[in-house]
Design an enzyme around this catalytic site. Structure first.
Site, mmCIF file in Angstrom:
data_model
loop_
_atom_site.group_PDB
_atom_site.id
_atom_site.type_symbol
_atom_site.label_atom_id
_atom_site.label_comp_id
_atom_site.label_asym_id
_atom_site.label_seq_id
_atom_site.Cartn_x
_atom_site.Cartn_y
_atom_site.Cartn_z
ATOM 1 N N ILE A 58 0.841 -1.050 -0.119
ATOM 2 C CA ILE A 58 0.064 -0.133 -0.140
ATOM 3 C C ILE A 58 0.836 1.111 0.101
ATOM 4 O O ILE A 58 0.314 2.387 -0.153
ATOM 5 C CB ILE A 58 -0.850 -0.223 1.337
ATOM 6 C CG1 ILE A 58 0.020 -0.191 2.562
ATOM 7 C CG2 ILE A 58 -2.139 -1.111 0.974
ATOM 8 C CD1 ILE A 58 -1.023 -0.064 3.719
ATOM 9 N N ASP A 108 7.904 17.957 7.733
ATOM 10 C CA ASP A 108 7.839 17.541 6.458
ATOM 11 C C ASP A 108 6.185 17.708 6.027
ATOM 12 O O ASP A 108 5.736 16.295 5.676
ATOM 13 C CB ASP A 108 8.202 16.325 6.307
ATOM 14 C CG ASP A 108 8.513 15.602 4.729
ATOM 15 O OD1 ASP A 108 8.460 16.556 3.822
ATOM 16 O OD2 ASP A 108 8.529 14.407 4.519
ATOM 17 N N LYS A 140 2.910 17.671 4.320
ATOM 18 C CA LYS A 140 2.717 17.690 2.700
ATOM 19 C C LYS A 140 1.419 16.715 2.740
ATOM 20 O O LYS A 140 1.367 16.033 3.290
ATOM 21 C CB LYS A 140 3.823 17.302 2.031
ATOM 22 C CG LYS A 140 4.312 15.911 2.178
ATOM 23 C CD LYS A 140 5.577 15.842 1.272
ATOM 24 C CE LYS A 140 6.299 14.339 1.644
ATOM 25 N NZ LYS A 140 7.358 14.224 0.930
ATOM 26 N N ASN A 156 1.613 12.861 3.238
ATOM 27 C CA ASN A 156 1.899 12.589 4.549
ATOM 28 C C ASN A 156 0.719 12.598 5.563
ATOM 29 O O ASN A 156 0.813 12.347 6.882
ATOM 30 C CB ASN A 156 3.192 13.333 5.332
ATOM 31 C CG ASN A 156 4.422 12.814 4.911
ATOM 32 O OD1 ASN A 156 4.555 11.767 4.163
ATOM 33 N ND2 ASN A 156 5.609 13.482 5.044
#
Length: 315
Positions: A41, A159, A161, A164
């Site tokens: 996945i 991080d 974005k 995520n």
């Protein structure tokens, strides 16, 4: 995107007997054969994320499987340990993915995580292009709650974005991927490592200046903008409306300017300052005629490249 190395967490990872010490999250009795691995996945730099069903109780998990060889080759043990450390602290928050346990084999590391199957925010944005304001506000609020919680633990995420940000089966936000986090940053402290995803970096990061937890709020603003206005909306802007992008890609559009060169030796478009300079005789020398430093040579092992025979086209 792993855009740079995370700073070393505390404590440093141990590698006794070739193992990587994952700390108290380790389940010493767990092994890969405990699971039926059903589907891939997700993929990352060091491995894959698989949908797995635990044989003992039929429970579903997302199991992140990482190759030790790749991690050690790039000296990214600290990157993995940061992720493990932050995952251990996330179990108390509803909008952060939870770690159930971790274990390892001689070749691989295994993180057994919450299975979150509502899809990446990136996937939904690609399909729907943009969200209405109430929906964007809801997601932004849940992400803000998660980021605020990390900040309360003196962790900068670094991080944020759409890739995520996951949605769970009910449609709530779940933040994942903590390898670029920075731990132990007090409210008034700064850090300076250049890392993150280019499209979302705050100005102070781009300028290589010290930065604090405010960079996460800049990223949230960038994500909110994309939710409201669409991912990379630039091709759809009215300025480019006359452009057929498929024709552009296949060079079917006539360029507005033709350089009209007479052939490969026509240098009229190069500055005479360069073309009138004498070519150094050493440039065409072979290694047999030019003394070279063994240290300089070993620093660039693997630099040379040539196409395989089957890649060479007949003219």
């Amino acid at each position: 995107m792993d855009a740079g190395p995370a700073e070393s967490p505390s404590p440093q990872p141990s590698r006794a007997n070739g193992n990587i010490n994952l700390g108290p999250s380790v389940n010493p009795n767990a092994r890969p054969t405990d699971f039926d691995f059903l589907k891939i996945i997700g993929k990352g730099t060091y491995g894959k994320v698989l949908l797995a069903k635990r044989k003992s109780d039929g429970a579903f998990y997302a199991v992140k499987v990482l190759q030790k060889k790749s991690i050690l080759k790039k000296k990214e043990q600290s990157h993995i340990m940061v992720e493990r450390n932050v995952l251990l602290k996330n179990v108390q928050h509803p909008f952060l993915v939870g770690l159930h346990y971790s274990f390892q084999t001689p070749e691989k590391l295994y993180f057994v995580l919450d299975y979150v199957n509502g899809g990446e925010l990136f996937f939904h944005l690609q399909r729907e292009r943009r969200f209405l304001e109430p929906r964007a506000r809801f997601y932004a609020a849940e992400v803000a709650s998660a980021i605020g919680y990390l900040h309360s633990l003196n962790i900068i995420y670094r991080d944020l974005k759409p890739e995520n940000i996951l949605l769970d089966c009910q449609g709530h936000v779940v933040l994942t991927d903590f390898g670029l986090c920075k731990e132990g940053v007090e409210p008034e402290e700064t850090t300076s490592t250049f890392c993150g995803t280019p499209e979302y970096l705050a100005p102070e990061v781009l300028r290589n200046e010290p930065y604090d937890r405010a960079v996460d709020w800049w990223c949230l603003g960038a994500v909110l903008y994309e939710m409201l206005h669409g991912l990379l909306e630039i091709k759809n802007h009215v300025f480019f409306s006359p452009i057929n992008w498929d024709d552009l890609y296949h060079k079917r559009l006539t360029p507005p300017f033709n350089p009209n060169v007479a052939g490969p030796a026509d240098l009229k478009h190069f500055d005479p300052e360069f073309t009138q300079e004498a070519v150094s005789k050493s440039i065409g020398c072979t290694p047999d005629t030019v003394a070279s430093s063994s240290g300089a040579s070993s620093a660039f092992l693997g630099f040379s490249y040539g196409p395989e025979d089957d890649d060479v086209l007949d003219c």
